[in-house]
Design a protein around this motif. Structure first.
Motif, PDB file in Angstrom:
ATOM      1  N   PRO A   1       0.822  -1.216   0.000  1.00  0.00           N
ATOM      2  CA  PRO A   1       0.000   0.000   0.000  1.00  0.00           C
ATOM      3  C   PRO A   1       0.851   1.259   0.000  1.00  0.00           C
ATOM      4  O   PRO A   1       2.049   1.225   0.303  1.00  0.00           O
ATOM      5  CB  PRO A   1      -0.797  -0.129   1.306  1.00  0.00           C
ATOM      6  N   SER A   2       0.230   2.382  -0.344  1.00  0.00           N
ATOM      7  CA  SER A   2       0.923   3.667  -0.292  1.00  0.00           C
ATOM      8  C   SER A   2       1.442   3.897   1.120  1.00  0.00           C
ATOM      9  O   SER A   2       0.747   3.632   2.103  1.00  0.00           O
ATOM     10  CB  SER A   2      -0.033   4.797  -0.684  1.00  0.00           C
ATOM     11  N   GLY A   3       2.697   4.370   1.211  1.00  0.00           N
ATOM     12  CA  GLY A   3       3.297   4.606   2.511  1.00  0.00           C
ATOM     13  C   GLY A   3       3.978   3.402   3.108  1.00  0.00           C
ATOM     14  O   GLY A   3       4.483   3.454   4.235  1.00  0.00           O
ATOM     15  N   SER A   4       4.029   2.302   2.358  1.00  0.00           N
ATOM     16  CA  SER A   4       4.628   1.082   2.899  1.00  0.00           C
ATOM     17  C   SER A   4       6.146   1.053   2.786  1.00  0.00           C
ATOM     18  O   SER A   4       6.778   0.135   3.296  1.00  0.00           O
ATOM     19  CB  SER A   4       4.028  -0.152   2.214  1.00  0.00           C
ATOM     20  N   GLY A   5       6.729   2.026   2.091  1.00  0.00           N
ATOM     21  CA  GLY A   5       8.180   2.084   2.017  1.00  0.00           C
ATOM     22  C   GLY A   5       8.767   1.667   0.697  1.00  0.00           C
ATOM     23  O   GLY A   5       9.983   1.502   0.576  1.00  0.00           O
ATOM     24  N   LYS A   6       7.932   1.529  -0.345  1.00  0.00           N
ATOM     25  CA  LYS A   6       8.443   1.085  -1.648  1.00  0.00           C
ATOM     26  C   LYS A   6       9.472   2.066  -2.212  1.00  0.00           C
ATOM     27  O   LYS A   6      10.555   1.669  -2.639  1.00  0.00           O
ATOM     28  CB  LYS A   6       7.285   0.904  -2.636  1.00  0.00           C
ATOM     29  N   THR A   7       9.112   3.342  -2.221  1.00  0.00           N
ATOM     30  CA  THR A   7      10.024   4.354  -2.761  1.00  0.00           C
ATOM     31  C   THR A   7      11.298   4.441  -1.936  1.00  0.00           C
ATOM     32  O   THR A   7      12.402   4.567  -2.478  1.00  0.00           O
ATOM     33  CB  THR A   7       9.330   5.722  -2.829  1.00  0.00           C
ATOM     34  N   SER A   8      11.160   4.353  -0.616  1.00  0.00           N
ATOM     35  CA  SER A   8      12.341   4.399   0.260  1.00  0.00           C
ATOM     36  C   SER A   8      13.264   3.226  -0.029  1.00  0.00           C
ATOM     37  O   SER A   8      14.485   3.383  -0.105  1.00  0.00           O
ATOM     38  CB  SER A   8      11.916   4.383   1.731  1.00  0.00           C
ATOM     39  N   LEU A   9      12.695   2.037  -0.200  1.00  0.00           N
ATOM     40  CA  LEU A   9      13.508   0.853  -0.480  1.00  0.00           C
ATOM     41  C   LEU A   9      14.255   1.015  -1.796  1.00  0.00           C
ATOM     42  O   LEU A   9      15.463   0.755  -1.870  1.00  0.00           O
ATOM     43  CB  LEU A   9      12.620  -0.391  -0.526  1.00  0.00           C
ATOM     44  N   LEU A  10      13.560   1.451  -2.838  1.00  0.00           N
ATOM     45  CA  LEU A  10      14.217   1.592  -4.129  1.00  0.00           C
ATOM     46  C   LEU A  10      15.310   2.654  -4.086  1.00  0.00           C
ATOM     47  O   LEU A  10      16.371   2.493  -4.704  1.00  0.00           O
ATOM     48  CB  LEU A  10      13.186   1.934  -5.206  1.00  0.00           C
ATOM     49  N   ALA A  11      15.077   3.745  -3.362  1.00  0.00           N
ATOM     50  CA  ALA A  11      16.094   4.791  -3.246  1.00  0.00           C
ATOM     51  C   ALA A  11      17.337   4.266  -2.545  1.00  0.00           C
ATOM     52  O   ALA A  11      18.473   4.611  -2.903  1.00  0.00           O
ATOM     53  CB  ALA A  11      15.529   5.994  -2.498  1.00  0.00           C
ATOM     54  N   ILE A  12      17.151   3.402  -1.561  1.00  0.00           N
ATOM     55  CA  ILE A  12      18.295   2.797  -0.864  1.00  0.00           C
ATOM     56  C   ILE A  12      19.042   1.852  -1.804  1.00  0.00           C
ATOM     57  O   ILE A  12      20.272   1.865  -1.883  1.00  0.00           O
ATOM     58  CB  ILE A  12      17.824   2.046   0.399  1.00  0.00           C
ATOM     59  N   LEU A  13      18.303   1.043  -2.553  1.00  0.00           N
ATOM     60  CA  LEU A  13      18.932   0.090  -3.470  1.00  0.00           C
ATOM     61  C   LEU A  13      19.728   0.807  -4.557  1.00  0.00           C
ATOM     62  O   LEU A  13      20.752   0.302  -5.026  1.00  0.00           O
ATOM     63  CB  LEU A  13      17.867  -0.799  -4.112  1.00  0.00           C
ATOM     64  N   ALA A  14      19.261   1.990  -4.948  1.00  0.00           N
ATOM     65  CA  ALA A  14      19.953   2.760  -5.986  1.00  0.00           C
ATOM     66  C   ALA A  14      21.069   3.627  -5.429  1.00  0.00           C
ATOM     67  O   ALA A  14      21.795   4.266  -6.195  1.00  0.00           O
ATOM     68  CB  ALA A  14      18.946   3.626  -6.732  1.00  0.00           C
ATOM     69  N   GLY A  15      21.195   3.674  -4.111  1.00  0.00           N
ATOM     70  CA  GLY A  15      22.237   4.477  -3.498  1.00  0.00           C
ATOM     71  C   GLY A  15      21.879   5.941  -3.342  1.00  0.00           C
ATOM     72  O   GLY A  15      22.744   6.769  -3.048  1.00  0.00           O
ATOM     73  N   LEU A  16      20.601   6.279  -3.511  1.00  0.00           N
ATOM     74  CA  LEU A  16      20.180   7.671  -3.377  1.00  0.00           C
ATOM     75  C   LEU A  16      19.870   8.041  -1.935  1.00  0.00           C
ATOM     76  O   LEU A  16      19.869   9.230  -1.585  1.00  0.00           O
ATOM     77  CB  LEU A  16      18.936   7.930  -4.240  1.00  0.00           C
ATOM     78  N   THR A  17      19.585   7.043  -1.110  1.00  0.00           N
ATOM     79  CA  THR A  17      19.260   7.251   0.302  1.00  0.00           C
ATOM     80  C   THR A  17      20.068   6.275   1.132  1.00  0.00           C
ATOM     81  O   THR A  17      20.220   5.110   0.752  1.00  0.00           O
ATOM     82  CB  THR A  17      17.755   7.031   0.553  1.00  0.00           C
ATOM     83  N   ALA A  18      20.573   6.745   2.251  1.00  0.00           N
ATOM     84  CA  ALA A  18      21.354   5.871   3.135  1.00  0.00           C
ATOM     85  C   ALA A  18      20.431   5.206   4.156  1.00  0.00           C
ATOM     86  O   ALA A  18      19.598   5.876   4.769  1.00  0.00           O
ATOM     87  CB  ALA A  18      22.427   6.677   3.861  1.00  0.00           C
ATOM     88  N   PRO A  19      20.556   3.904   4.356  1.00  0.00           N
ATOM     89  CA  PRO A  19      19.750   3.232   5.379  1.00  0.00           C
ATOM     90  C   PRO A  19      20.311   3.493   6.773  1.00  0.00           C
ATOM     91  O   PRO A  19      21.493   3.843   6.919  1.00  0.00           O
ATOM     92  CB  PRO A  19      19.887   1.758   5.004  1.00  0.00           C
ATOM     93  N   ALA A  20      19.467   3.332   7.777  1.00  0.00           N
ATOM     94  CA  ALA A  20      19.946   3.436   9.156  1.00  0.00           C
ATOM     95  C   ALA A  20      20.821   2.239   9.498  1.00  0.00           C
ATOM     96  O   ALA A  20      21.722   2.327  10.337  1.00  0.00           O
ATOM     97  CB  ALA A  20      18.759   3.526  10.109  1.00  0.00           C
ATOM     98  N   ALA A  21      20.558   1.116   8.850  1.00  0.00           N
ATOM     99  CA  ALA A  21      21.351  -0.098   9.051  1.00  0.00           C
ATOM    100  C   ALA A  21      21.200  -0.967   7.818  1.00  0.00           C
ATOM    101  O   ALA A  21      20.237  -0.840   7.059  1.00  0.00           O
ATOM    102  CB  ALA A  21      20.887  -0.856  10.297  1.00  0.00           C
ATOM    103  N   GLY A  22      22.163  -1.859   7.623  1.00  0.00           N
ATOM    104  CA  GLY A  22      22.102  -2.790   6.511  1.00  0.00           C
ATOM    105  C   GLY A  22      23.080  -2.436   5.408  1.00  0.00           C
ATOM    106  O   GLY A  22      23.722  -1.382   5.430  1.00  0.00           O
TER     107      GLY A  22
END
Length: 222
Positions: free
Chosen positions: A49-70
């Motif tokens: 669903p919207s807000g579930s973190g899909k965009t955040s996950l993809l941004a992390i996988l692409a290196g555009l966003t840093a994860p808190a861990a992992g």
């Protein structure tokens, strides 16, 4: 807190592997302990669903966003925390990320030249990518004059023109009619067919069904 439905072990020949990803925004846990391994030739639809973190996950996988861990690895090389563009990785942003006052072709040429392609080859790559998505007649048109669906196809063409080993796309068919969606999806999945990997976020069950498998992000209660 959000978690992935499935956490496959890393297969042989994987292109992408994410281990234990955690992402927190404004004190809220968006992703927690998300693992993902994608082999060469695979395509993965990220749903939820919207807000579930899909965009955040993809941004992390692409290196555009840093994860808190992992950690994120592409072709076995750790990418998490490394600055600069990721060689062999292309992303289609949900907001397209196009330069509105450049033409469709110029948007692509700039991107592929930044990736190291000489100007003459960049022009050919741009023309080919636009033709493949039915946008050849609009190559010289300024982006702000294009419709939303046309702009979305330009964004996909720009990513494909880089001939990525890993293609990451955030809702890449949301603005498209059925005919355009079929063409765009086929061209993106060609990346996997040719030995690369595709990870795309989608709300469209028909798009998800065309992928090798689905990673469903959902709210964990309690």
């Amino acid at each position: 807190m959000l978690e992935a439905e499935a956490r496959p072990a890393a297969p042989e020949g994987y292109v992408l592997e994410a281990r234990g990803l955690r992402y927190v925004r404004e004190g809220q846990v968006i992703l927690d302990e998300v693992d993902l391994a994608v082999a060469a030739g695979e395509s993965v639809a990220v749903t939820g669903p919207s807000g579930s973190g899909k965009t955040s996950l993809l941004a992390i996988l692409a290196g555009l966003t840093a994860p808190a861990a992992g950690e994120v690895y592409v072709g076995g090389q750790r990418l998490t925390g490394l600055p600069g563009p990721r060689a062999g990785v292309a992303m289609v942003l949900q907001g397209y990320g196009l330069v509105s006052l450049l033409t469709a072709a110029e948007n692509i040429e700039v991107a592929v030249r930044a990736a190291g392609l000489p100007a003459p080859e960049a022009q050919v790559a741009a023309a080919t990518a636009l033709d493949d998505l039915g946008l050849g007649p609009h190559a010289g048109q300024i982006v702000e004059e294009l419709s939303g669906g046309q702009q979305q196809r330009v964004a996909v063409a720009r990513a494909l023109a880089r001939r990525p080993r890993l293609l990451i796309a955030d809702e890449p068919t949301a603005e498209l009619d059925q005919a355009a969606r079929a063409v765009v999806l086929a061209r993106m999945l060609d990346v996997a067919t040719q030995g690369g990997a595709v990870v795309l976020a989608t709300h469209d069950p028909e798009v998800a069904e065309r992928c090798s498998r689905v990673l469903d992000l959902r709210v964990s209660v309690g």
